[in-house]
Design a protein around this motif. Structure first.
Motif, PDB file in Angstrom:
ATOM      1  N   THR A 116      35.632  -9.328  84.873  1.00 57.31           N
ATOM      2  CA  THR A 116      34.755  -9.844  85.928  1.00 57.31           C
ATOM      3  C   THR A 116      35.563 -10.896  86.686  1.00 57.31           C
ATOM      4  O   THR A 116      36.654 -11.275  86.246  1.00 57.31           O
TER       5      THR A 116
ATOM      6  N   THR B 162      35.087 -13.906  86.599  1.00 51.15           N
ATOM      7  CA  THR B 162      35.136 -15.135  85.801  1.00 51.15           C
ATOM      8  C   THR B 162      35.595 -14.925  84.354  1.00 51.15           C
ATOM      9  O   THR B 162      35.602 -15.880  83.582  1.00 51.15           O
ATOM     10  N   TYR B 163      35.991 -13.703  83.991  1.00 52.80           N
ATOM     11  CA  TYR B 163      36.413 -13.429  82.616  1.00 52.80           C
ATOM     12  C   TYR B 163      37.506 -12.372  82.611  1.00 52.80           C
ATOM     13  O   TYR B 163      37.301 -11.246  83.081  1.00 52.80           O
TER      14      TYR B 163
ATOM     15  N   GLY C 140      35.275 -22.996  85.302  1.00 50.74           N
ATOM     16  CA  GLY C 140      35.967 -22.011  86.131  1.00 50.74           C
ATOM     17  C   GLY C 140      36.194 -20.755  85.327  1.00 50.74           C
ATOM     18  O   GLY C 140      35.640 -20.594  84.233  1.00 50.74           O
ATOM     19  N   PRO C 141      37.038 -19.860  85.827  1.00 53.69           N
ATOM     20  CA  PRO C 141      37.297 -18.600  85.133  1.00 53.69           C
ATOM     21  C   PRO C 141      37.874 -18.801  83.728  1.00 53.69           C
ATOM     22  O   PRO C 141      38.614 -19.748  83.470  1.00 53.69           O
TER      23      PRO C 141
END
Length: 147
Positions: A7, A9-10, A88-89
Motif C-alpha cells: 500500500t 503506507t506499508y 509516516g510509511p
C-alpha cells in the motif's frame, strides 16, 4: 534491497543490511518493523544492532519476530498497533517479505476483501492463497467484534 509496496503506507522486503537503512529513510519511511527472529540471522543483523542504526537515523524501529509457521495473533496486533501509531510509511522486513505480507493480510482482514489481501502480495510472488480460510476466519471474528 527490494522495497515492495503493498500500500502507499506499508512496504515489505527481504532481509536488509544496516547499510540499507539510510535509503529506507530517504524513501520516506518513518518506521521499520523487523519480523525476523534473531535466531535465524547473523549477529550483525540482530535486533539491537539494527535498532541502534535505525534510531541513529531518526527511524522508529520495532522488533516483532514472526516464527515461520508459528505466527500469533499477538504478532498481528502489534504490527497493527505500530501501523496505527506510525507518523509516516512503514517498512517491514523478514527473510523474503512473505511473513510481513501474511501479517499485513491478517491485520487487514475484515477491512479489505480477502481476494485483495491475497492478490496484492501475489504481485511480488507471495502466495497467500493457502491462508484464505485463516484470513476469512479473522475477518469474520473482526466483524463479530463490531456487532
Amino acid at each position: 534491497m527490494d522495497i515492495r509496496a503493498l500500500t502507499p503506507t506499508y512496504a515489505v522486503s527481504p532481509q536488509i543490511e544496516p547499510t540499507d537503512l539510510p535509503a529506507i529513510k530517504a524513501a520516506g519511511f518513518t518506521t521499520v518493523i523487523d519480523n525476523r527472529p534473531d535466531g535465524e540471522i547473523p549477529a550483525h543483523l540482530h535486533t539491537p544492532h539494527m535498532k541502534a542504526v535505525a534510531e541513529a537515523l531518526g527511524l522508529h524501529f520495532i522488533a516483532n519476530p514472526v516464527i515461520g509457521g508459528a505466527l500469533t495473533m499477538e504478532n498481528v496486533r502489534l504490527q497493527s498497533q505500530v501501523m496505527a501509531d506510525a507518523t509516516g510509511p512503514v517498512f517491514a522486513y523478514c527473510a523474503s517479505g512473505n511473513r510481513c505480507s501474511v501479517v499485513w493480510a491478517l491485520m487487514n482482514a475484515g477491512q479489505r476483501s480477502t481476494d485483495d489481501l491475497i492478490r496484492t502480495p501475489a504481485k511480488y510472488g507471495y502466495n497467500l492463497e493457502p491462508l484464505r480460510g485463516q484470513i476469512e476466519a479473522v475477518a469474520a471474528e473482526a466483524g463479530a467484534g463490531k456487532a
